[in-house]
Write a protein that holds these residues in place. Sequence first.
Motif, mmCIF file in Angstrom:
data_model
loop_
_atom_site.group_PDB
_atom_site.id
_atom_site.type_symbol
_atom_site.label_atom_id
_atom_site.label_comp_id
_atom_site.label_asym_id
_atom_site.label_seq_id
_atom_site.Cartn_x
_atom_site.Cartn_y
_atom_site.Cartn_z
ATOM 1 N N ILE A 1 -6.021 -2.661 -2.028
ATOM 2 C CA ILE A 1 -6.317 -1.229 -1.934
ATOM 3 C C ILE A 1 -5.151 -0.502 -1.247
ATOM 4 O O ILE A 1 -4.706 0.545 -1.686
ATOM 5 N N ARG A 2 -4.652 -1.115 -0.189
ATOM 6 C CA ARG A 2 -3.556 -0.458 0.541
ATOM 7 C C ARG A 2 -2.309 -0.338 -0.337
ATOM 8 O O ARG A 2 -1.563 0.624 -0.220
ATOM 9 N N SER A 3 -2.098 -1.315 -1.198
ATOM 10 C CA SER A 3 -0.876 -1.265 -2.009
ATOM 11 C C SER A 3 -0.928 -0.090 -2.991
ATOM 12 O O SER A 3 0.104 0.460 -3.352
ATOM 13 N N ILE A 4 -2.125 0.302 -3.400
ATOM 14 C CA ILE A 4 -2.238 1.481 -4.285
ATOM 15 C C ILE A 4 -1.656 2.701 -3.560
ATOM 16 O O ILE A 4 -0.896 3.480 -4.137
ATOM 17 N N PHE A 5 -2.007 2.812 -2.279
ATOM 18 C CA PHE A 5 -1.574 4.011 -1.557
ATOM 19 C C PHE A 5 -0.085 3.962 -1.214
ATOM 20 O O PHE A 5 0.548 5.008 -1.086
ATOM 21 N N ARG A 6 0.446 2.737 -1.098
ATOM 22 C CA ARG A 6 1.893 2.656 -0.868
ATOM 23 C C ARG A 6 2.664 3.194 -2.074
ATOM 24 O O ARG A 6 3.720 3.774 -1.928
ATOM 25 N N LYS A 7 2.068 2.994 -3.265
ATOM 26 C CA LYS A 7 2.762 3.451 -4.469
ATOM 27 C C LYS A 7 2.800 4.975 -4.583
ATOM 28 O O LYS A 7 3.560 5.528 -5.366
ATOM 29 N N LEU A 8 1.948 5.652 -3.839
ATOM 30 C CA LEU A 8 1.918 7.119 -3.930
ATOM 31 C C LEU A 8 3.103 7.756 -3.224
ATOM 32 O O LEU A 8 3.445 8.911 -3.481
ATOM 33 N N GLU A 9 3.696 6.998 -2.303
ATOM 34 C CA GLU A 9 4.901 7.448 -1.608
ATOM 35 C C GLU A 9 4.852 8.896 -1.152
ATOM 36 O O GLU A 9 5.587 9.753 -1.665
ATOM 37 N N GLY A 10 3.942 9.169 -0.265
ATOM 38 C CA GLY A 10 3.959 10.483 0.371
ATOM 39 C C GLY A 10 3.346 11.614 -0.439
ATOM 40 O O GLY A 10 3.174 12.711 0.055
ATOM 41 N N GLU A 11 3.002 11.338 -1.697
ATOM 42 C CA GLU A 11 2.323 12.351 -2.516
ATOM 43 C C GLU A 11 1.017 12.728 -1.804
ATOM 44 O O GLU A 11 0.271 11.863 -1.368
ATOM 45 N N SER A 12 0.757 14.018 -1.646
ATOM 46 C CA SER A 12 -0.449 14.374 -0.885
ATOM 47 C C SER A 12 -1.651 14.415 -1.820
ATOM 48 O O SER A 12 -1.552 14.854 -2.964
ATOM 49 N N ILE A 13 -2.771 13.880 -1.324
ATOM 50 C CA ILE A 13 -3.967 13.874 -2.183
ATOM 51 C C ILE A 13 -5.076 14.697 -1.540
ATOM 52 O O ILE A 13 -5.441 14.483 -0.387
ATOM 53 N N GLU A 14 -5.595 15.617 -2.331
ATOM 54 C CA GLU A 14 -6.673 16.489 -1.871
ATOM 55 C C GLU A 14 -8.002 15.773 -2.083
ATOM 56 O O GLU A 14 -8.205 15.153 -3.128
ATOM 57 N N PRO A 15 -8.934 15.859 -1.123
ATOM 58 C CA PRO A 15 -10.258 15.294 -1.404
ATOM 59 C C PRO A 15 -10.918 16.062 -2.550
ATOM 60 O O PRO A 15 -10.848 17.295 -2.588
ATOM 61 N N PRO A 16 -11.501 15.338 -3.503
ATOM 62 C CA PRO A 16 -12.078 16.026 -4.665
ATOM 63 C C PRO A 16 -13.306 16.855 -4.294
ATOM 64 O O PRO A 16 -13.991 16.561 -3.315
ATOM 65 N N ALA A 17 -13.577 17.877 -5.103
ATOM 66 C CA ALA A 17 -14.722 18.758 -4.841
ATOM 67 C C ALA A 17 -16.011 18.166 -5.404
ATOM 68 O O ALA A 17 -17.116 18.560 -5.022
#
Length: 572
Positions: free
Chosen positions: A464-480
């Motif tokens: 799971i953590r490796s998925i977020f490493r791939k985002l490289e700083g891209e900001s993610i908004e919590p969905p509505a």
Amino acid sequence: MIQLTLQERLQQAVLSLMPAADVSSVLVRPCPEPKFGDYQTNALMGLAKRNQLNPREFATQVVEALDVDDCCEPVEIAGPGFLNFRLKTVAISHALVSAAKGEHLFYRTAEVARTIVIDYSSPNVAKPMHVGHIRSTILGYTLAQAFRLLGHKVVTDNHIGDWGTQFGKLLVGWKEHLDQDALAADALAEMERLYKLVNSACDEDEAVLDRARQELVRLQDGDEENLGIWREMIDLSRHQFDEIYGRLKVEFDETLGESFYNDRLKGVVDELTGSGIAEDSEGAKVVYFNDQKALKKHPAMVQKSDGAANYTTTDLATLEHREKSWQPSEVIYVTDGRQQLHFQQLFALYTRWKPQHAMKLNHVWFGAILGEDGRPFKTRSGEIIRLSDLLNEAEQRAFDAVTEKSPDLSEDDRREIARVVGIGAIKYADLSGNRQSDYVFSWDNMLALVGNTAPYLLYAYTRIRSIFRKLEGESIEPPASFSLGQAEEVALAKHLLRFGLVLEQVIDECRPNFLCNYLYELAGFFGSFYENCPVLLAEGEVRAQRLALCDLAGRVLKTGLETLGLETTERM
Ligand code: ARG
């Protein structure tokens, strides 16, 4: 949480029809067969029966009075009077949205915090801690974590055995046979050697036994030299215990050893005799439990014929101290199953002595640790296995496995991962079975990367953590909102929603294996979600929602593992 909402509304509906009913047993539980629904209650049938009502008619009336339209599809009455609830997607989405915003993690903390005293680990001075003590340490710590997570106040107390007749022999050994170098190298091993040496000398020679008795009396009378040696033995032992606790990352609020209660013991015996609870029996003071079937044949001794108090007397004074100091609603003792009779006697005796007390007294016992041959777990040469050797071996084996799998990581990284995985594997193996069953210690099982093991869950977390490493700083908004278009998303989401219920069950029954099973299933649901639902390759809202599901699964997994006393790692 959602299950608690359903449960509360169900209880209200029952009360609107039956104002005098005791609704504490009207519970909503996960439906054992998902095809019938997500949650279920079977409580209405019993209520109907006790009130001489037709169960199906009663169920129909309850459903009419029940308002759960906002979160459930129409409630179904099944069989003789079960109610089945199926969550609406919008309700699941709602719970996920608020969790993604960080408002909760699918559990609720107690409105009224209770105070719980947990007595665990409790090794004996001058004896090395061995695998038997590990279960108490690991279980006790986990229970404390679970109660705290749910908002309760916990006082942990390490009731170390620092008093008793063994000190007579230890003092003789210390004065006559001490090897200073050995003491410096491994204090507990040296003290154990001294004890064994004098113990067998006592069997052969009355004179040695006599000297041991005299040393004990001197210690009890406050002789300065003996008290000094005794204190040193305690210091040396505690130092070694603390090393183990440091490696296990286990802490205590209090470490009040048995000796802390010495001044109170005589008073306890006097009160028990004064009130007629304890009687004289050949010079000893004894309590009979004629009114209790299970204890009828097992009177408890509170003072030996030589006037000395014992384990039971000390535990009575301890319990009195705990009641006075913390007014707990529950006191939990974590020891192996061989002490069941002792605690049954203790609880019965304390209740007779102080009938007004309102504490739940709970002996949380566990089975033995066996070797793969099914016999008590020992080294090849038949010695007791020391905890520190065991932890070293766990780390070494995990290190070898990590090195094989990820040779490109630096040695420091591999050592750190091995520490987390190795110690985690020992803890998890201890927690994941039914605690009352004996458990077979097997390196291969506990270190396996598949199955209900620490490495499997820790690895799932790193994925799971490796998925977020791939985002490289891209900001993610919590969905509505969450559309949950695929079955695997729904299954994962529904499982996340049950986290709080499982935590409640863990503290209600003091069974951490419920949480282990839950996390194992969570890893499975996450795995099939991740296989079937593209996350990083998805677009727009769907991508944001799936990322949020990954994040929530990761947070639940981490919180669950930490409650079990496991650290996590970002890579493996
Ligand atoms: N020291 C004891 C032993 O190793 C365990 C003490 C458990 N706690 C208690 N309050 N009796 O067997």
